[in-house]
Design a protein around this motif. Structure first.
Motif, short mmCIF file in Angstrom:
data_model
loop_
_atom_site.label_atom_id
_atom_site.label_comp_id
_atom_site.label_asym_id
_atom_site.label_seq_id
_atom_site.Cartn_x
_atom_site.Cartn_y
_atom_site.Cartn_z
N LEU A 170 -15.25 23.84 -42.73
CA LEU A 170 -16.45 24.32 -42.05
C LEU A 170 -16.15 25.55 -41.21
O LEU A 170 -16.98 26.46 -41.10
CB LEU A 170 -17.08 23.21 -41.21
CG LEU A 170 -17.63 22.03 -42.01
CD1 LEU A 170 -18.21 20.97 -41.08
CD2 LEU A 170 -18.66 22.46 -43.04
N LYS A 171 -14.97 25.61 -40.63
CA LYS A 171 -14.56 26.82 -39.89
C LYS A 171 -14.43 28.01 -40.86
O LYS A 171 -14.81 29.13 -40.51
CB LYS A 171 -13.26 26.58 -39.15
CG LYS A 171 -13.43 25.67 -37.94
CD LYS A 171 -12.08 25.35 -37.29
CE LYS A 171 -12.25 24.37 -36.14
NZ LYS A 171 -10.96 24.01 -35.52
N GLU A 172 -13.92 27.74 -42.06
CA GLU A 172 -13.86 28.80 -43.07
C GLU A 172 -15.27 29.26 -43.45
O GLU A 172 -15.51 30.46 -43.61
CB GLU A 172 -13.13 28.31 -44.32
CG GLU A 172 -11.65 28.13 -44.15
CD GLU A 172 -10.99 27.51 -45.39
OE1 GLU A 172 -11.60 27.55 -46.49
OE2 GLU A 172 -9.88 26.98 -45.24
N ARG A 173 -16.19 28.33 -43.58
CA ARG A 173 -17.57 28.69 -43.90
C ARG A 173 -18.19 29.53 -42.79
O ARG A 173 -18.97 30.44 -43.06
CB ARG A 173 -18.41 27.43 -44.15
CG ARG A 173 -18.11 26.77 -45.46
CD ARG A 173 -19.03 25.60 -45.71
NE ARG A 173 -18.61 24.91 -46.92
CZ ARG A 173 -19.04 23.71 -47.28
NH1 ARG A 173 -19.91 23.07 -46.52
NH2 ARG A 173 -18.61 23.16 -48.38
N ASP A 174 -17.85 29.22 -41.56
CA ASP A 174 -18.33 30.04 -40.45
C ASP A 174 -17.86 31.49 -40.61
O ASP A 174 -18.64 32.42 -40.42
CB ASP A 174 -17.85 29.49 -39.10
CG ASP A 174 -18.64 28.28 -38.62
OD1 ASP A 174 -19.81 28.13 -39.04
OD2 ASP A 174 -18.08 27.50 -37.83
N MET A 175 -16.59 31.66 -40.95
CA MET A 175 -16.04 33.01 -41.12
C MET A 175 -16.72 33.73 -42.30
O MET A 175 -17.07 34.91 -42.20
CB MET A 175 -14.53 32.95 -41.35
CG MET A 175 -13.76 32.40 -40.16
SD MET A 175 -13.99 33.36 -38.64
CE MET A 175 -13.06 34.80 -39.06
N GLN A 201 -19.50 10.56 -45.48
CA GLN A 201 -20.45 11.61 -45.09
C GLN A 201 -19.73 12.92 -44.81
O GLN A 201 -20.20 14.00 -45.20
CB GLN A 201 -21.25 11.17 -43.86
CG GLN A 201 -22.18 10.01 -44.12
CD GLN A 201 -22.70 9.39 -42.83
OE1 GLN A 201 -22.34 9.78 -41.73
NE2 GLN A 201 -23.55 8.38 -42.98
N LEU A 202 -18.59 12.85 -44.16
CA LEU A 202 -17.82 14.06 -43.87
C LEU A 202 -17.29 14.68 -45.16
O LEU A 202 -17.24 15.91 -45.29
CB LEU A 202 -16.66 13.75 -42.91
CG LEU A 202 -17.07 13.40 -41.48
CD1 LEU A 202 -15.84 12.96 -40.68
CD2 LEU A 202 -17.79 14.55 -40.81
N ILE A 254 -18.41 18.77 -47.27
CA ILE A 254 -17.61 19.84 -47.87
C ILE A 254 -17.73 19.89 -49.39
O ILE A 254 -17.24 20.81 -50.01
CB ILE A 254 -16.13 19.77 -47.44
CG1 ILE A 254 -15.51 18.45 -47.82
CG2 ILE A 254 -16.03 20.04 -45.95
CD1 ILE A 254 -14.01 18.35 -47.53
N GLU A 255 -18.41 18.91 -49.97
CA GLU A 255 -18.63 18.91 -51.41
C GLU A 255 -19.93 19.62 -51.78
O GLU A 255 -20.15 19.91 -52.94
CB GLU A 255 -18.64 17.49 -51.96
CG GLU A 255 -17.29 16.83 -51.91
CD GLU A 255 -17.33 15.37 -52.34
OE1 GLU A 255 -18.44 14.82 -52.50
OE2 GLU A 255 -16.24 14.81 -52.52
N GLN A 256 -20.77 19.88 -50.80
CA GLN A 256 -22.07 20.53 -51.09
C GLN A 256 -21.85 21.92 -51.62
O GLN A 256 -21.03 22.66 -51.18
CB GLN A 256 -22.90 20.60 -49.81
CG GLN A 256 -23.27 19.26 -49.27
CD GLN A 256 -24.18 19.40 -48.07
OE1 GLN A 256 -25.20 20.04 -48.14
NE2 GLN A 256 -23.80 18.76 -46.98
#
Length: 135
Positions: free
Chosen positions: A57-62, A128-129, A133-135
Motif C-alpha cells: 500500500l505504501k508502494e501504491r501511495d508512491m 481481508q488484508l 493487495i490482490e485487487q
C-alpha cells in the motif's frame, strides 16, 4: 517459512503444566491455554500479512503520487486508510470478543470464548488484508 515461524512461536510458549497437550486438551484451564495459543498463532499470521499489505500500500501511495501530480485529492493515502481501518478493527475485535466472553462472565469458560472469538476474527481480518493487495 511462515509455518516454521509459527511453530517456533508455539514451541517457545511452554504450557504452565508440562502434562498439557493441545492435541487433546482435557481440563478447562488447559483448553483455555490452548485456545489462547491458537489466537497467538493467528495474530502472528495477521502481523506477517500486515507487513506485506502495508508495504504494498505504501508502494501504491508512491505510484499514485507519481501518476497524479502531487496526488492530493483530499483523501488519505492507501496506507493511511488501511492503517486507520486496522486500528479501528483492533478496537472492534477486542470489544466484540470481550462481549462474547460475557456469556460466561467471570466463569472458567470466559477466556475460551474470548480467545476463540479473537482467533476467528483475526483469521478473517488476515484474509481481508490479503484481499486489499490482490485487487
Amino acid at each position: 517459512m511462515m509455518i516454521s515461524a509459527l511453530l517456533a512461536i508455539l514451541a517457545g510458549a511452554a504450557p504452565p503444566n508440562p502434562d498439557w497437550n493441545c492435541d487433546d486438551p482435557m481440563a478447562q484451564q488447559e483448553i483455555n491455554w490452548c485456545a489462547h495459543q491458537d489466537y497467538l498463532a493467528a495474530d502472528a499470521e495477521l502481523n506477517a500479512q500486515w507487513a506485506k499489505t502495508s508495504a504494498i500500500l505504501k508502494e501504491r501511495d508512491m505510484q499514485w503520487m507519481d501518476g497524479h501530480g502531487n496526488g492530493e485529492d483530499g483523501k488519505p493515502g492507501f496506507f493511511r486508510a488501511a492503517l486507520d481501518a486496522q486500528r479501528a478493527w483492533i478496537a472492534f475485535r477486542d470489544a466484540h470478543c470481550r462481549s462474547e466472553g460475557y456469556y460466561a462472565r467471570g466463569g472458567s469458560l470466559e477466556p475460551l470464548l474470548v480467545s476463540t472469538c479473537k482467533t476467528k476474527l483475526t483469521k478473517d481480518r488476515t484474509q481481508q488484508l490479503q484481499f486489499l493487495i490482490e485487487q
